[in-house]
Design a protein around this motif. Structure first.
Motif, mmCIF file in Angstrom:
data_model
loop_
_atom_site.group_PDB
_atom_site.id
_atom_site.type_symbol
_atom_site.label_atom_id
_atom_site.label_comp_id
_atom_site.label_asym_id
_atom_site.label_seq_id
_atom_site.Cartn_x
_atom_site.Cartn_y
_atom_site.Cartn_z
ATOM 1 N N ASP A 18 0.807 -1.219 0.000
ATOM 2 C CA ASP A 18 0.000 0.000 0.000
ATOM 3 C C ASP A 18 0.843 1.273 0.000
ATOM 4 O OD1 ASP A 18 -2.546 -1.356 0.247
ATOM 5 O OD2 ASP A 18 -2.007 -1.728 2.351
ATOM 6 N N LEU A 19 2.140 1.143 0.245
ATOM 7 C CA LEU A 19 2.965 2.333 0.468
ATOM 8 C C LEU A 19 3.040 3.261 -0.739
ATOM 9 C CD1 LEU A 19 5.841 0.926 2.690
ATOM 10 C CD2 LEU A 19 3.755 2.139 3.372
ATOM 11 N N ASP A 20 3.026 2.721 -1.948
ATOM 12 C CA ASP A 20 3.050 3.597 -3.125
ATOM 13 C C ASP A 20 1.795 4.458 -3.186
ATOM 14 O OD1 ASP A 20 5.554 2.732 -3.938
ATOM 15 O OD2 ASP A 20 4.764 1.261 -5.367
ATOM 16 N N ALA A 21 0.630 3.851 -2.969
ATOM 17 C CA ALA A 21 -0.632 4.600 -3.015
ATOM 18 C C ALA A 21 -0.692 5.628 -1.889
ATOM 19 C CB ALA A 21 -1.816 3.644 -2.941
ATOM 20 N N VAL A 22 -0.288 5.225 -0.692
ATOM 21 C CA VAL A 22 -0.272 6.149 0.447
ATOM 22 C C VAL A 22 0.670 7.316 0.150
ATOM 23 C CG1 VAL A 22 0.474 6.368 2.857
ATOM 24 C CG2 VAL A 22 -0.946 4.426 2.162
ATOM 25 N N ASN A 44 7.261 -1.292 9.988
ATOM 26 C CA ASN A 44 8.333 -2.136 10.548
ATOM 27 C C ASN A 44 8.414 -2.050 12.071
ATOM 28 O OD1 ASN A 44 9.069 -3.104 8.038
ATOM 29 N ND2 ASN A 44 10.625 -1.529 7.724
ATOM 30 N N SER A 45 7.956 -0.942 12.635
ATOM 31 C CA SER A 45 7.981 -0.760 14.084
ATOM 32 C C SER A 45 6.789 -1.427 14.773
ATOM 33 C CB SER A 45 7.980 0.733 14.430
ATOM 34 O OG SER A 45 9.173 1.331 13.993
ATOM 35 N N GLY A 46 5.881 -1.930 13.978
ATOM 36 C CA GLY A 46 4.713 -2.590 14.558
ATOM 37 C C GLY A 46 3.608 -1.647 14.978
ATOM 38 N N HIS A 47 3.631 -0.410 14.477
ATOM 39 C CA HIS A 47 2.544 0.514 14.763
ATOM 40 C C HIS A 47 1.255 -0.024 14.144
ATOM 41 C CE1 HIS A 47 5.492 3.064 16.421
ATOM 42 N NE2 HIS A 47 5.662 3.911 15.436
ATOM 43 N N SER A 48 0.147 0.419 14.663
ATOM 44 C CA SER A 48 -1.154 0.041 14.128
ATOM 45 C C SER A 48 -1.425 0.922 12.914
ATOM 46 C CB SER A 48 -2.229 0.232 15.206
ATOM 47 O OG SER A 48 -3.471 -0.221 14.755
ATOM 48 N N CYS A 49 -1.280 0.346 11.720
ATOM 49 C CA CYS A 49 -1.401 1.087 10.464
ATOM 50 C C CYS A 49 -2.586 0.520 9.670
ATOM 51 C CB CYS A 49 -0.128 0.955 9.632
ATOM 52 S SG CYS A 49 1.379 1.470 10.475
ATOM 53 N N TRP A 50 -3.465 1.390 9.234
ATOM 54 C CA TRP A 50 -4.694 0.970 8.561
ATOM 55 C C TRP A 50 -4.904 1.751 7.271
ATOM 56 C CZ3 TRP A 50 -7.868 -2.885 10.429
ATOM 57 C CH2 TRP A 50 -7.511 -3.381 11.685
ATOM 58 N N VAL A 51 -5.577 1.125 6.320
ATOM 59 C CA VAL A 51 -6.016 1.816 5.104
ATOM 60 C C VAL A 51 -7.525 1.689 5.009
ATOM 61 C CG1 VAL A 51 -3.852 1.578 3.836
ATOM 62 C CG2 VAL A 51 -5.603 -0.187 3.607
ATOM 63 N N TYR A 52 -8.110 2.687 4.376
ATOM 64 C CA TYR A 52 -9.548 2.758 4.153
ATOM 65 C C TYR A 52 -9.705 2.770 2.647
ATOM 66 C CZ TYR A 52 -14.204 4.393 5.760
ATOM 67 O OH TYR A 52 -15.521 4.523 6.085
ATOM 68 N N GLU A 53 -10.414 1.798 2.101
ATOM 69 C CA GLU A 53 -10.510 1.710 0.648
ATOM 70 C C GLU A 53 -11.911 1.360 0.199
ATOM 71 O OE1 GLU A 53 -7.799 -1.299 -0.718
ATOM 72 O OE2 GLU A 53 -8.758 -2.861 0.453
ATOM 73 N N CYS A 54 -12.156 1.645 -1.076
ATOM 74 C CA CYS A 54 -13.429 1.335 -1.704
ATOM 75 C C CYS A 54 -13.139 0.877 -3.122
ATOM 76 C CB CYS A 54 -14.337 2.559 -1.706
ATOM 77 S SG CYS A 54 -15.975 2.233 -2.365
ATOM 78 N N GLU A 55 -13.497 -0.351 -3.423
ATOM 79 C CA GLU A 55 -13.289 -0.937 -4.751
ATOM 80 C C GLU A 55 -11.858 -0.730 -5.251
ATOM 81 O OE1 GLU A 55 -16.466 0.584 -7.256
ATOM 82 O OE2 GLU A 55 -17.786 -1.017 -6.544
#
Length: 153
Positions: A18-22, A44-55
């Protein structure tokens, strides 16, 4: 009557893929954006990282650091075309729930005082101003303060 169903947005853990899109969204909404490396380090640090997506389209993302009984929201962002439609509120509620599920009693965040939309959202979700961090953010004329906000979870 024919009804067309509106596609549903969903939340899922952020992945390296997802990093390119982010990284494409971040500089379109912030004058001093996080880098791809910042997001990669958070993963890599284990943080709580989330994405919100639609289709398959990324609407937004969030990064939160959990330490003991505290959650620190490091980044929460909704892509410009999707702002003002309630997605930020849903994403923030999800991050608060996630913090709570991991034993956090409080959530903290910093926000630019010039970001009135974010301040309004945070206040409406139970955050209160706790302090001012002087010169926290880079700004065109030097540095901008940050409002430190907190909410009980």
């Amino acid at each position: 009557m024919n009804t067309v169903l509106k596609p549903e947005a969903s939340l899922r853990p952020m992945q390296a893929a997802d990093l390119d899109a982010v990284s494409r969204i971040e500089p379109t909404i912030f004058p001093y954006p996080w880098t791809r490396g910042n997001f990669n380090d958070s993963l890599n640090s284990g943080h709580s990282c989330w994405v919100y997506e639609c289709e398959g389209e990324l609407l937004g993302y969030a990064v939160m650091m959990l330490v003991l009984d505290e959650a620190h929201l490091l980044n929460i962002s909704i892509a410009a075309p999707w702002q003002g439609k309630g997605y930020g509120r849903t994403l923030l509620a999800h991050m608060m729930d996630t913090g709570r599920q991991h034993g956090a009693l409080n959530m903290f965040l910093e926000v630019r005082p010039s970001n009135q939309a974010a301040l309004s959202l945070y206040e409406s979700m139970g955050f209160n101003e706790m302090a001012i961090r002087r010169g926290y953010y880079p700004a065109p004329d030097g540095r901008e303060d940050a409002v430190l906000m907190g909410a009980a979870l």
